[in-house]
Write a protein that holds these residues in place. Sequence first.
Motif: not given
Length: 78
Positions: A14-15, A33-35, A39-42
């Motif tokens: 997330v940074g 799902q939203r995360m 944030y594709k790396a999730f």
Amino acid sequence: MINIKCFGIAKEIVGNDVAFIDSSTISVAELRQRMNEQYKAFKQIKGYMVAVNQEYAIDSQIINADDEVAIIPPVSGG
């Protein structure tokens, strides 16, 4: 708006130590799902837990904007 506290690798992805979801009510499954979308790396974090009000939550649990939410990645020890 739902504030999500992030720890470990989640914080790195997330940074920041807090992420935000623009919703007043969402299920844990929808949060995951939203995360993954924001944030594709999730998608690479296997088996992270979501805690709601300091208790581990199941995917069907509903999260409200005033709940305390945290993402807890898997930990390993040696």
